[in-house]
Scaffold this active site. Structure first.
Site, PDB file in Angstrom:
ATOM      1  N   GLY B 106       8.606 -78.833 -27.203  1.00 33.35           N
ATOM      2  CA  GLY B 106       8.903 -78.254 -25.899  1.00 33.35           C
ATOM      3  C   GLY B 106      10.345 -78.538 -25.556  1.00 33.35           C
ATOM      4  O   GLY B 106      11.187 -78.644 -26.447  1.00 33.35           O
ATOM      5  N   CYS B 107      10.604 -78.692 -24.281  1.00 36.90           N
ATOM      6  CA  CYS B 107      11.974 -79.032 -23.895  1.00 36.90           C
ATOM      7  C   CYS B 107      12.282 -80.477 -24.238  1.00 36.90           C
ATOM      8  O   CYS B 107      13.403 -80.928 -24.076  1.00 36.90           O
ATOM      9  CB  CYS B 107      12.207 -78.779 -22.411  1.00 36.90           C
TER      10      CYS B 107
END
Lengths: 263, 263
Positions: B106-107
């Site tokens: 993800g981030c």
């Protein structure tokens, strides 16, 4: 939720041609791994507060959670940085599509949605309006709210508001996380988000628009810039996008009939 | 690379109690899918310029690419938003580890590295030093360099510098992308990064530290805030971290022997 969001450290500071040893306050960065139905899903770097709100808000934003009733259990292990969320298994979700989307996501999660009918299905129909003076007043309140930002300069903030005041406020090192936290709190507290607006300190990109569309939010406001894709989505989704709210100025990018000039 | 990084649009602007129809310039947001050895790897949201630099820089940051010689082919299809990178298949890479890491990213990609020996293996040993006046001058230059930021307020920038001047400069809607672009350019142009410093407009989190450590950069400078994890990594990796460079002020968080007061 006992962990502090900030930490004191010793640094060297240059002021007036001199370097001094001083104590500084910096923002904490915390890896939170979300385990969804016993499957490791994602590790988010975040501020270590309200991790249950973050986990639930993230799952909702990613389409893995539709409402509170589906949630069987949420447990947060703050020590190990793990949030476990269990939901009813009879969900109408295509696991393969989900899996594929998470693999090809990175910081660009949500990218798969740009041309999908998903987005336009969620057109926001609210007739909500707000006066320009109301927008300016809310953004002033919003900026005074951010304690961690004033101490560290290192966090983003987000708020859910009605026309008059801030209802839910959150801060996080990530602009996506700050918004997921307010929506997670709303979901867990049965707080409706219809006819509400969202203020964010961060830039408004496509992913932010998809998040607010999922909560049926008609107005999104930022003191920062939007991207062209954010504007295009706001237009398609029937959302009013207001950017660069600074002092007595603002830019209204889309669906400007919701912003009424109070002169 | 013919696509513009900005776009003109019609907006409503509030100034002096009045709403006016004006033309505004906004930054573009572009989904780039990286296909690595015929396998779809990730979709990044980015500014549509120097996509080859971004793809190569990203692969390097993620550990999928070690040097230029491994690259067999890079093709960018700007129309469809696809960068194809082919490398020699006899790489010393554990695909399963890589795969796992991308799924749980993800981030927060890079999170898997916090406690791994990866990081400390890469301790930066450079004896490079720079005067405080040199830091202030470089950051002034850096801020004047950013054309797209001044037009739109919507991008981050990053630069590779020696003690006297900016060598490579890039802008992108993502702070990670801006740094990946400068390193991608260095890799493709055989430009060494040892004994150089990096300036970024963005906050300095753990992921930024891991990127600069991989390029053996001894000094990272930002006008924004660092996180505690960024500071901890900078300390462990032998990197000098300078934050909040504004006007004639700066904070030196780690390895401060590299910053020499010019008084």
């Amino acid at each position: 939720m006992i962990e502090s969001e900030t930490e004191k450290i010793a640094i060297l500071r240059l002021t007036g041609n001199e370097l001094h040893d001083v104590e500084d306050v910096v923002v904490r960065e915390f890896p939170l791994t979300i385990i969804f139905n016993n499957q490791e899903l994602v590790t988010l770097l975040c501020s270590p507060a309200n991790l249950d709100y973050l986990a639930i808000g993230f799952l909702f934003s990613e389409g893995l959670l539709k409402n509170k009733d589906e949630i069987r259990k949420v447990t947060v292990d703050q020590q190990r940085g793990i949030a476990r969320v269990e939901v009813d298994d009879n969900l109408d979700l295509d696991r393969d599509v989900l899996f594929k989307r998470l693999i090809t996501s990175g910081c660009g999660r949500g990218a798969a949605f740009y041309n999908a009918s998903d987005a336009t299905n969620q057109r926001v129909e609210s007739r909500m309006q707000i006066a320009t003076a109301g927008v300016l007043a809310l953004v002033r309140d919003f900026q005074h709210h951010s304690v961690t930002y004033r101490a560290t300069g290192g966090v983003h903030s987000a708020a859910l508001c009605d026309s008059n005041s801030i209802i839910v406020f959150s801060e996080d090192i990530g602009r996506h996380n700050a918004i997921d936290k307010i929506f997670g709190q709303c979901l867990l507290s049965d707080m409706p988000t219809d006819e509400k607006l969202v203020i964010t300190s961060g830039r408004i990109s496509s992913e932010i628009l998809l998040k607010v569309a999922r909560r049926n939010i008609p107005i999104i406001i930022s003191k920062s810039a939007p991207t062209d894709l954010g504007i295009q989505l706001a237009n398609d989704l029937g959302i009013t996008l207001v950017g660069f709210v600074r002092g007595k100025r603002m830019n209204v990018y889309t669906n400007n009939w919701r912003i009424v000039n109070s002169g």
